[in-house]
Design a protein around this motif. Structure first.
Motif, PDB file in Angstrom:
ATOM      1  N   LYS A  17       0.881  -1.108  -0.011  1.00 42.21           N
ATOM      2  CA  LYS A  17      -0.057  -0.111  -0.060  1.00 42.21           C
ATOM      3  C   LYS A  17       1.063   1.209  -0.169  1.00 42.21           C
ATOM      4  CE  LYS A  17      -3.454   2.595   2.831  1.00 42.21           C
ATOM      5  NZ  LYS A  17      -2.541   3.829   3.074  1.00 42.21           N
ATOM      6  N   LEU A  18       1.621   1.353   1.193  1.00 40.34           N
ATOM      7  CA  LEU A  18       2.404   2.677   0.999  1.00 40.34           C
ATOM      8  C   LEU A  18       3.423   3.014   0.329  1.00 40.34           C
ATOM      9  CD1 LEU A  18       2.848   3.157   4.940  1.00 40.34           C
ATOM     10  CD2 LEU A  18       1.372   4.448   3.588  1.00 40.34           C
ATOM     11  N   THR A  19       4.243   1.960  -0.248  1.00 36.98           N
ATOM     12  CA  THR A  19       5.302   2.176  -1.162  1.00 36.98           C
ATOM     13  C   THR A  19       4.947   2.124  -2.409  1.00 36.98           C
ATOM     14  OG1 THR A  19       6.941   1.276   0.502  1.00 36.98           O
ATOM     15  CG2 THR A  19       7.723   1.328  -1.646  1.00 36.98           C
ATOM     16  N   LEU A  20       3.933   1.100  -2.732  1.00 32.53           N
ATOM     17  CA  LEU A  20       3.733   0.732  -4.284  1.00 32.53           C
ATOM     18  C   LEU A  20       2.302   1.782  -4.419  1.00 32.53           C
ATOM     19  CD1 LEU A  20       4.097  -3.107  -4.595  1.00 32.53           C
ATOM     20  CD2 LEU A  20       5.374  -1.147  -5.607  1.00 32.53           C
ATOM     21  N   ALA A  21       1.120   1.217  -3.996  1.00 36.49           N
ATOM     22  CA  ALA A  21       0.033   1.674  -4.363  1.00 36.49           C
ATOM     23  C   ALA A  21      -0.288   3.183  -4.234  1.00 36.49           C
ATOM     24  CB  ALA A  21      -1.374   1.336  -3.583  1.00 36.49           C
ATOM     25  N   ASP A  22       0.528   3.807  -2.796  1.00 36.08           N
ATOM     26  CA  ASP A  22       0.375   5.127  -2.746  1.00 36.08           C
ATOM     27  C   ASP A  22       1.513   6.177  -3.126  1.00 36.08           C
ATOM     28  OD1 ASP A  22      -1.829   4.883  -1.186  1.00 36.08           O
ATOM     29  OD2 ASP A  22      -0.997   4.431   0.747  1.00 36.08           O
ATOM     30  N   ASN A  23       2.398   5.554  -3.747  1.00 35.03           N
ATOM     31  CA  ASN A  23       3.688   6.060  -3.991  1.00 35.03           C
ATOM     32  C   ASN A  23       4.240   5.792  -5.443  1.00 35.03           C
ATOM     33  OD1 ASN A  23       6.359   7.555  -4.063  1.00 35.03           O
ATOM     34  ND2 ASN A  23       6.501   7.415  -2.070  1.00 35.03           N
ATOM     35  N   ASP A  24       4.772   4.538  -5.529  1.00 28.36           N
ATOM     36  CA  ASP A  24       5.722   4.348  -6.819  1.00 28.36           C
ATOM     37  C   ASP A  24       4.774   4.143  -7.885  1.00 28.36           C
ATOM     38  OD1 ASP A  24       8.005   4.493  -5.398  1.00 28.36           O
ATOM     39  OD2 ASP A  24       8.201   2.187  -5.238  1.00 28.36           O
ATOM     40  N   LEU A  25       3.481   3.617  -7.883  1.00 30.38           N
ATOM     41  CA  LEU A  25       2.717   3.255  -9.007  1.00 30.38           C
ATOM     42  C   LEU A  25       2.119   4.759  -9.422  1.00 30.38           C
ATOM     43  CD1 LEU A  25       1.013   0.210  -8.116  1.00 30.38           C
ATOM     44  CD2 LEU A  25       3.133   0.440  -9.332  1.00 30.38           C
ATOM     45  N   PRO A  26       1.613   5.655  -8.470  1.00 30.01           N
ATOM     46  CA  PRO A  26       1.130   6.961  -9.033  1.00 30.01           C
ATOM     47  C   PRO A  26       2.271   7.599  -9.692  1.00 30.01           C
ATOM     48  CG  PRO A  26       0.353   6.363  -6.954  1.00 30.01           C
ATOM     49  CD  PRO A  26       1.237   5.372  -7.040  1.00 30.01           C
ATOM     50  N   LYS A  27       3.425   7.425  -9.073  1.00 33.56           N
ATOM     51  CA  LYS A  27       4.547   8.075  -9.903  1.00 33.56           C
ATOM     52  C   LYS A  27       4.915   7.701 -11.483  1.00 33.56           C
ATOM     53  CE  LYS A  27       8.586   6.417  -9.433  1.00 33.56           C
ATOM     54  NZ  LYS A  27       9.856   5.921  -8.919  1.00 33.56           N
TER      55      LYS A  27
END
Length: 585
Positions: A438-448
């Protein structure tokens, strides 16, 4: 990033439907909306999706399987199924949160949902009213983590989550949770062979061809994805970003991987001028403040590929969070040793002795041991934020008194705790991985990556987050994923004969941006950043003295560490100028 939006009025009318695929049942009652790239495990549904579109397949799946319809979906998706007449419905996103979905339910039972929080706020709540709590969350996480959003009354679904709605009431739960293997033993050779085949299949499902490019940083994941694409006889071209700054350029590793796989490689070196040019564009493109500085090289690389004629990119995001590739995983395992000591020894001897030691008695060994004990006493997952900038400096030193009176600083920890506790496992490593999904992927890296590819006008696929690969990762026991301090032990074992040796043994880096270094020397970048910070002072969110001290400390040294927070604050001001220029704390 395909978008969708719709609103269900209080009288049950379904309005403002906008989706890549939409359908209505024969009675004209149930509306289905689908965004993303869903796949179906049922052959009849797959044929229907191919013939008439995924929204028709969703209607048929719900007719046949009811609430279990999502069990038959794979891939990246955001879906909605609403019954206006009965004022009921269901919203959901895919297992890893590759697609986003935000929603609001009013007290009168109106429902509005969409892939962008600002669109939901504008069309459903009568205007975008910023939630000041999100400003604290942004400084803490450098993004706005779900279920929070930047706007009052608007929430986000998390990876694998579903919302069920009935009139004025609604409930959010998980339609999918991983089945982690916390024990073992496991046949490492058999799992390794399965991993290699699953990776190849995942890349093949992205249908790479001559119009496809691949991000290539030279790390484990991008090298694996690009290499698998090259071995599939496709005409994939790799694209890499370099920096003319000591300690930041990883281009040689990208070149090494490209030579190993006989993969065409195109290089672009980012300049400070690129940063100055792209900052306003990037800030404006996000529906919420977004502070990951790697968005710049991601955008420049995607734009480079698009200008070269590519229409899609393969990204390597996800491997660290599936197979334990981050240093914090190994570090947290060390604190387990302290937890295993007898309680009386910790409380009656070690803590009074070391934590009560006068400052004059500290030596390098005792300082390290004291720090170890101080961190070990913090419960998980809050211990992961020991070095968080806001935690170390203290909210009272950063934010104005007026702003702090409006927010709850502990909400950031509660956000992490809720996800951590929801992990269907008792193993700490797997709990951390689940949290990072959630925090690293869905909230951060994927939106990036997704947003920057969209801004560049190019699609993106994530083979490392293929459902079959995610499921395989859950069957790898924790002691195989992380062996002592050896990160990604199993993954490196499985790919040792596929990847170059230097790639297997290199330290993790990625597209790190030398922003703090360049800020000291580039006039145009300094004017943009320091001008933004001066404007930020007028909003009453931060203490002026904190901003001044942060700038002075960065100029005096520690360019990377303090430069990171300067970037986060500068991007906040740039976003506010584009989306909420009137905001005052």
């Amino acid at each position: 990033m395909s978008r969708l939006f719709a609103r269900v009025a209080a009288d049950g009318a379904v309005e403002a439907i906008d989706a890549p695929s939409s359908a209505v049942d024969e009675a004209g009652q149930r509306h289905a909306l689908v965004a993303g790239q869903p796949a179906w495990t049922d052959s009849e549904l797959a044929r229907l999706a191919s013939d008439r579109g995924p929204a028709h397949a969703l209607l048929a799946a719900h007719e046949r399987f009811g609430d279990r319809a999502l069990d038959h979906m794979r891939g990246a998706f955001a879906v909605a199924l609403v019954d206006g007449k009965n004022r009921s419905g269901m919203l959901a996103i895919d297992r890893m949160g590759r697609c986003a979905l935000c929603y609001t339910v009013t007290g009168t039972g109106e429902l509005a949902f969409g892939t962008d929080a600002d669109a939901v706020a504008i069309h459903a709540t009568g205007g975008r009213r910023l939630d000041v709590q999100m400003l604290f969350s942004y400084l803490f996480f450098h993004v706005i983590p779900g279920p929070e959003s930047a706007y009052q009354g608007v929430s986000k679904l998390g990876p694998g989550q579903r919302l069920t709605w009935q009139g004025a009431s609604h409930k959010v739960d998980y339609h999918w949770l991983p089945a982690f293997d916390d024990s073992g033993p496991a046949d490492m050779d058999a799992l390794a062979e399965e991993l290699r085949q699953t990776l190849a299949d995942a890349v093949a499902r992205c249908n790479p061809d001559g119009t496809t490019g691949a991000f290539l940083s030279g790390g484990l994941d991008s090298s694996t994805v690009a290499g698998m694409a090259a071995r599939s006889d496709s005409d994939v071209v790799a694209y890499s970003i370099g920096f003319s700054a000591e300690g930041y350029d990883e281009m040689e590793y990208a070149r090494l991987a490209a030579r190993h796989f006989k993969l065409p490689l195109k290089e672009y070196y980012v300049t400070p001028e690129d940063i100055v040019e792209t900052i306003p564009k990037i800030a404006d493109s996000y529906p919420e403040p977004f502070g990951n500085s790697s968005a710049v090289p991601a955008f420049v690389c995607a734009r480079f590929a698009r200008e070269d004629g590519k229409t899609a990119m393969l990204a390597g995001d996800g491997g660290d969070e599936l197979f334990a590739g981050n240093e914090r995983y190994a570090k947290q395992e060390l604190f387990q040793y302290y937890d295993r000591l007898p309680g009386w020894l910790r409380r009656a001897v070690m803590e009074p002795l070391l934590l009560g030691l006068p400052l004059t008695k500290w030596t390098p060994p005792t300082r390290k041991l004291r720090s170890y004990i101080e961190q070990a006493r913090v419960s998980m997952p809050s211990r992961l934020q020991t070095y968080n900038f806001v935690e170390r400096e203290g909210p009272g030193q950063i934010f104005s008194d007026a702003f702090l009176a409006k927010v709850e600083p502990q909400a950031a920890h509660a956000n992490m705790q809720e996800r951590y506790d929801a992990a269907p496992t008792a193993n700490m490593l797997h709990q951390m991985l689940f949290l990072d999904w959630k925090l690293t992927l869905a909230d951060n890296d994927l939106p990036k990556v997704s947003r920057m590819c969209e801004l560049a006008g190019i699609d993106v696929h994530y083979p490392m987050l293929d459902d079959a690969l995610v499921e395989l990762s859950t069957r790898v026991p924790p002691k195989m994923k992380l062996k002592g301090s050896d990160l990604r032990h199993f993954y490196k074992f499985a790919l040792k004969d596929f990847l170059p040796h230097e790639t297997i043994t290199k330290e993790k880096h990625g597209f790190g941006l030398p922003f703090g270094v360049w800020l000291k020397t580039h006039k145009g970048l300094g004017e943009l950043v320091y001008g933004s910070l001066e404007n930020l002072k007028s909003r009453g969110i931060f203490r002026d003295a904190f901003i001044d001290e942060l700038v002075a400390t960065h100029r005096g040294g520690h360019a990377a560490y303090y430069g990171g927070m300067l970037w986060v604050m500068m991007m906040l001001e740039q976003w506010l100028q584009a989306h909420a220029p009137e905001l005052r704390g």
